[in-house]
Design a protein around this motif. Structure first.
Motif, PDB file in Angstrom:
ATOM      1  N   PRO A 157      -9.885  54.488 -24.692  1.00  0.00           N
ATOM      2  CA  PRO A 157     -10.442  54.481 -26.053  1.00  0.00           C
ATOM      3  C   PRO A 157     -11.754  55.259 -26.226  1.00  0.00           C
ATOM      4  N   THR A 158     -12.572  55.388 -25.187  1.00  0.00           N
ATOM      5  CA  THR A 158     -13.857  56.071 -25.357  1.00  0.00           C
ATOM      6  C   THR A 158     -14.048  57.267 -24.439  1.00  0.00           C
ATOM      7  N   VAL A 159     -13.047  57.611 -23.646  1.00  0.00           N
ATOM      8  CA  VAL A 159     -13.238  58.687 -22.673  1.00  0.00           C
ATOM      9  C   VAL A 159     -11.922  59.391 -22.345  1.00  0.00           C
ATOM     10  N   PHE A 160     -12.036  60.698 -22.100  1.00  0.00           N
ATOM     11  CA  PHE A 160     -10.948  61.527 -21.572  1.00  0.00           C
ATOM     12  C   PHE A 160     -11.439  62.007 -20.218  1.00  0.00           C
ATOM     13  N   ARG A 161     -10.648  61.800 -19.174  1.00  0.00           N
ATOM     14  CA  ARG A 161     -11.019  62.241 -17.827  1.00  0.00           C
ATOM     15  C   ARG A 161      -9.972  63.208 -17.291  1.00  0.00           C
ATOM     16  N   TYR A 162     -10.471  64.249 -16.631  1.00  0.00           N
ATOM     17  CA  TYR A 162      -9.615  65.186 -15.913  1.00  0.00           C
ATOM     18  C   TYR A 162     -10.073  65.160 -14.464  1.00  0.00           C
ATOM     19  N   GLU A 163      -9.107  65.040 -13.561  1.00  0.00           N
ATOM     20  CA  GLU A 163      -9.424  64.886 -12.140  1.00  0.00           C
ATOM     21  C   GLU A 163      -8.527  65.773 -11.294  1.00  0.00           C
TER      22      GLU A 163
END
Length: 181
Positions: free
Chosen positions: A154-160
Motif C-alpha cells: 500500500p505505501t511502497v513499490f520495491r524492485y530487487e
C-alpha cells in the motif's frame, strides 16, 4: 410455520454463501496493486549497500508507471532525466512475466516468469532460459543466477535483484505521486 421459516432462512444463507466469489489469485491481487499505480511517478532511493551500486547512493531516483494496458505495465526506472531502464510486466494466463529493457544496450529483453513462491504483494522472477543464453552470449554468466522481485504494498513499490554475492534493492514511496514527468 416456524419450520418453514427456519428452512427458508437456512436455504437463503446457503445460497448466498455459495455465491461468494473465490479469493483472488496471487497474480490477480498483484496485478490490481500494480495497476493502481498507473500514470503516476514516485520518488525512490537505494536501500541496499553493495559497493558496486555506490553511484545510486545519492542519485535522483524515481519511477514513472508510464504505460498501462489491460495486460502490460511499463515502469521507467529513472536517475534524474536519464532512464536507467524499463521494467515491463505482462500478465499471462499462467502468471506474470518481467522483462528489462535498456535503450541502446545489447543486454536487453532479459527477465523471467513469476514463480509459485510469489504472493499477492510480491512476485519473484528467476532468470529464464532465454535470459541465461543472452547472459552467456554477452559474457556475464554470473548473472544467470539472477532472481528479480517486484513488490507492491500500500505505501511502497520495491524492485530487487539478488544472486549469490549480489543484492540490489530500490524502494519508491507510493503514498503520494511526485508529479514528475
Amino acid at each position: 410455520m416456524q419450520n418453514k421459516i427456519f428452512l427458508f432462512i437456512v436455504s437463503s444463507v446457503l445460497m448466498v454463501s455459495g455465491c461468494q466469489q473465490p479469493a483472488p489469485t496471487a497474480e490477480a491481487e498483484f496485478w490490481g496493486r500494480l495497476q493502481a499505480l498507473c500514470g503516476n511517478t514516485y520518488e525512490g532511493a537505494l536501500v541496499s549497500e553493495d559497493e558496486v551500486d555506490a553511484e545510486f547512493q545519492t542519485a535522483d531516483l524515481w519511477m514513472d508507471v508510464s504505460a498501462c494496458s489491460g495486460e502490460q505495465v511499463t515502469v521507467d526506472f529513472m536517475n534524474g532525466t536519464d532512464a536507467v531502464g524499463h521494467w515491463e510486466l505482462t500478465r499471462l494466463s499462467d502468471g506474470i512475466e518481467l522483462r528489462h529493457r535498456h535503450d541502446g544496450d545489447a543486454v536487453t529483453g532479459y527477465g523471467g516468469f513469476s514463480t509459485e513462491n510469489s504472493s499477492g504483494s510480491r512476485m519473484n522472477f528467476p532468470a529464464d532460459e532465454a535470459t541465461k543464453a543472452l547472459f552467456d552470449a554477452e559474457g556475464i554468466p554470473v548473472s544467470k543466477e539472477n532472481v528479480w522481485a517486484v513488490e507492491v504494498r500500500p505505501t511502497v513499490f520495491r524492485y530487487e535483484l539478488s544472486r549469490p554475492n549480489r543484492f540490489f534493492l530500490v524502494e519508491f514511496g507510493t503514498t503520494t505521486p511526485s508529479g514528475r514527468d
